[in-house]
Design an enzyme around this catalytic site. Sequence first.
Site, PDB file in Angstrom:
ATOM      1  N   GLU A 112       0.911  -1.180   0.052  1.00 10.25           N
ATOM      2  CA  GLU A 112       0.101  -0.144  -0.106  1.00 10.25           C
ATOM      3  C   GLU A 112       1.064   1.299   0.153  1.00 10.25           C
ATOM      4  O   GLU A 112       1.721   1.377   0.772  1.00 10.25           O
ATOM      5  CB  GLU A 112      -0.797   0.122   1.204  1.00 10.25           C
ATOM      6  CG  GLU A 112      -1.888   1.130   1.358  1.00 10.25           C
ATOM      7  CD  GLU A 112      -2.734   1.428   0.380  1.00 10.25           C
ATOM      8  OE1 GLU A 112      -3.224   0.519  -0.392  1.00 10.25           O
ATOM      9  OE2 GLU A 112      -2.755   2.710  -0.273  1.00 10.25           O
TER      10      GLU A 112
ATOM     11  N   THR B 150      -6.188   2.491  -5.096  1.00  5.80           N
ATOM     12  CA  THR B 150      -6.090   1.269  -5.059  1.00  5.80           C
ATOM     13  C   THR B 150      -6.727   0.390  -6.091  1.00  5.80           C
ATOM     14  O   THR B 150      -6.161  -0.358  -6.674  1.00  5.80           O
ATOM     15  CB  THR B 150      -6.342   0.869  -3.518  1.00  5.80           C
ATOM     16  OG1 THR B 150      -5.399   1.124  -2.440  1.00  5.80           O
ATOM     17  CG2 THR B 150      -6.291  -0.946  -3.392  1.00  5.80           C
TER      18      THR B 150
ATOM     19  N   HIS C 155      -0.746   3.462   4.879  1.00  3.86           N
ATOM     20  CA  HIS C 155      -1.820   4.270   4.027  1.00  3.86           C
ATOM     21  C   HIS C 155      -1.969   5.405   5.010  1.00  3.86           C
ATOM     22  O   HIS C 155      -1.561   5.818   6.110  1.00  3.86           O
ATOM     23  CB  HIS C 155      -3.208   3.488   4.340  1.00  3.86           C
ATOM     24  CG  HIS C 155      -4.319   4.169   3.613  1.00  3.86           C
ATOM     25  ND1 HIS C 155      -4.739   5.435   3.553  1.00  3.86           N
ATOM     26  CD2 HIS C 155      -4.822   3.504   2.248  1.00  3.86           C
ATOM     27  CE1 HIS C 155      -5.682   5.748   2.764  1.00  3.86           C
ATOM     28  NE2 HIS C 155      -5.495   4.626   1.945  1.00  3.86           N
TER      29      HIS C 155
ATOM     30  N   ASP D 148       1.158   0.270  -5.018  1.00  2.00           N
ATOM     31  CA  ASP D 148       0.010   0.804  -5.813  1.00  2.00           C
ATOM     32  C   ASP D 148      -0.162   2.057  -6.180  1.00  2.00           C
ATOM     33  O   ASP D 148      -0.743   2.489  -7.384  1.00  2.00           O
ATOM     34  CB  ASP D 148      -1.214   0.487  -5.063  1.00  2.00           C
ATOM     35  CG  ASP D 148      -1.571   1.074  -3.791  1.00  2.00           C
ATOM     36  OD1 ASP D 148      -0.683   1.736  -3.058  1.00  2.00           O
ATOM     37  OD2 ASP D 148      -2.727   1.065  -3.307  1.00  2.00           O
ATOM     38  N   HIS D 149       0.531   3.183  -5.669  1.00  2.00           N
ATOM     39  CA  HIS D 149       0.488   4.593  -5.981  1.00  2.00           C
ATOM     40  C   HIS D 149       1.310   5.153  -5.151  1.00  2.00           C
ATOM     41  O   HIS D 149       1.822   4.713  -4.008  1.00  2.00           O
ATOM     42  CB  HIS D 149      -0.926   5.092  -6.011  1.00  2.00           C
ATOM     43  CG  HIS D 149      -1.674   4.557  -4.682  1.00  2.00           C
ATOM     44  ND1 HIS D 149      -1.629   5.362  -3.532  1.00  2.00           N
ATOM     45  CD2 HIS D 149      -2.730   3.836  -4.542  1.00  2.00           C
ATOM     46  CE1 HIS D 149      -2.351   4.538  -2.680  1.00  2.00           C
ATOM     47  NE2 HIS D 149      -3.327   3.907  -3.161  1.00  2.00           N
TER      48      HIS D 149
HETATM   49  C1  GP9 Z   1      -9.002   0.043   1.341  1.00  2.00           C
HETATM   50  C2  GP9 Z   1      -7.521   0.269   0.895  1.00  2.00           C
HETATM   51  C3  GP9 Z   1      -7.220   1.644   0.443  1.00  2.00           C
HETATM   52  O1  GP9 Z   1      -9.431  -1.126   1.397  1.00  2.00           O
HETATM   53  O2  GP9 Z   1      -7.378  -0.501  -0.319  1.00  2.00           O
HETATM   54  O3  GP9 Z   1      -7.561   2.192  -0.553  1.00  2.00           O
HETATM   55  P1  GP9 Z   1      -6.916   3.524  -1.156  1.00  2.00           P
HETATM   56  O4  GP9 Z   1      -7.481   4.578  -0.374  1.00  2.00           O
HETATM   57  O5  GP9 Z   1      -5.441   3.598  -1.232  1.00  2.00           O
HETATM   58  O6  GP9 Z   1      -7.281   3.730  -2.735  1.00  2.00           O
HETATM   59 MN    MN Z   2      -3.871   2.360  -2.035  1.00  2.00          MN
END
Ligand code: GP9
Ligand code: MN
Length: 705
Positions: free
Chosen positions: A263, A312, A429, A489-490
Amino acid sequence: MNILKKIHTPKFLDTRMGLFLFIGVLIWMKSIFAYVVDFHLRIENAFEYFILFINPIASTFFLLAIALYVRRKRASYITMMVIYFLVSLLLFSNVTYYREFTDFITVNTMLGAGKVASGLGESALRLFRPYDVIYWLDFIIVGILLLTKTIKMDERPVRARVALSMSLLSALFFAANLTLAETARPQLLGRQFSRDYIVKFLGLNAFTVYDGVTTYQTNQVRAEASENDMDTVSDYVKGHYAEPNPETFGIAKGKNVIYIHLESFQQFLIDYKLKDENGVDHEVTPFLNSIFHNNSTYSFDNFFHQVGQGKTSDAETMFENSLFGLDQGSLFTQVGGKNTFEAAPAILDQEAGYTSAVFHGNAGNFWNRNETYKHLGYDYFFDASYYDVNEDNSFQYGLHDKPFFNQSVQYLEHLQQPFYSKFIAVSNHYPYSQFTNDEAGFPIANTSDETINGYFATANYLDKSVEEFFNYLKASGLYDNSVIVLYGDHYGVSTSRNKNLAELVGKTKSTWNDFDNSTMQRVPYMIHIPGQTNGGINHTYGGQIDALPTLLHLLGIDTKNYIQMGQDLFSKQNEQLVAFRNGNYVSPKYTMLGSNIYDTATGLLISEPTEQQLQETKALKDKVSLQLEMSDQTTNGDLLRFYTNSGLTPVNPDNYNYKDQLEQMKKIESKKGKSSTSVYSKNNNTSTVDKYHTESYQDYQKANK
Ligand code: GP9
Ligand code: MN
């Protein structure tokens, strides 16, 4: 009935306005009751409690006010009661649906009501609770009181001015509610990341209307699309296909695939050392660094994320489909529960007999995953309901990574091999304030930006979590027959904050520019194939859109007949052009951001481009625009429903049921008997859970108290 005659109802109920207000308050109270008793909306602070408390008001009174415009007595009362009934029904249906699915009813679900009913099976009755009378008692009582004339019907129509002001007042109240909601959750409606959040902030009625409008819009575009559109896309894809490299094609054939979703993890964290206040260096992610440099790992250091607002979920969209997320909002939420896909789980199932599963310790409806995964053909989805999540081991986005990986293993060991699986970690996150210095056991950085400061500690925690999981994979024997793909992911630090990061990455705040921002969009992409020794750091420029053809070719599956927007990163034909979702791009030679052209190697702005440079960059820009457009057409028109050339049998989402999955897997194990290939079966029907060693977050806290 005589008894009823003796009941004296307050006088104001005998006026239309009085009854209107009374019913409004009753619905409001019932909604609050549902929020508290039946829905689990994870309220985080007093402000959220406040918004939750007021959110039924606007829509309830707005709807009921419709009856005030009806002048004729009976018609007006009937209208009021019908609206009363419908709003109560919407609330109650959602309550019962939520008990089964931990989710709210979307318009799509309503349209396919048959499917829901079959999902509920004969067990719908089981979802009722004795206290459910609360959801209907008020309606019944008001109804009886009206029928028996205990509440008298008011002859006098409500003046149009009054009716209008009720509607306007409700609308105004809604605007205020929305402003508060957007303050608490910016882009709540734009990104639509979670139904839970929309209900939490705007209420059930507003959610349903909003969902209806967006559903209608996407259906319109879909209805206008035709098979010809599919041909255009298919021609583009054919011309853009990059054939597999014979050196890497099939080197991971038949192996399990284990995706580890890191993440918000950026490439700059790899090999990064953070200085603490004493000037001592701390390696942030020692384990991931060791994987990055391992000769069994094919690592990429010019790999970019390409997500849009779907964050995500956009990354997932690309990894599963080699299609981009949408220009606005999230593909998962907008069409994930509706479109036809030819995604990795279905391809691998049908071409090579893979079982597929996603593991994620957050609510299943976040990013509409619970619906989308069925459309992608995922056999299993283990969401928060499968984990022991409590206040101590979780935060607003769900279960923390160490317990998450640890608790996943009890399910993983029952999956039939080969499997295609994805573990979505989440602790790293935003807002990165999950761990304080003591808890994380890692220094907090010392910039003026709190968000940046915590980022290293959460990344370090993720690193340790992944290491524990790797240890288990080795101990259980899974490691040797798996390919483990780790990706970011980003970004974790957003563009608006990058300036505050400048000093930490050897740059200066004052000279930080757009080009620097673009370099920060690099994320890790590491394909770890135990047994291989020819790995290394590959400098090819690529992005998430390229991951699926890359993986499939490693698994020995050609992608020629699939509609995929990316290109195998090992292919000699790979064109090394990375589109950002907004149309900007990076290539080894040029980086184009808006109308600015940069030299990618030096990072310098080409302020007066030559004619040739203009031509070259325009050609690249056109390619990027075309790639994005082809992807958008495919998605918005739901074009894959017309596509038959891959020979894939379309996924039927009704075949998937994410309830009682442990039982489902155990049934398959016992049915297969000796031919069962799950780790559990291979381990003489004994669990491997005790092979997992974790230092849990709580243990850590206890030990340090
Ligand atoms: C929540 C997680 C976060 O289930 O995958 O998503 P994001 O805020 O990074 O798009
Ligand atoms: Mn994410």
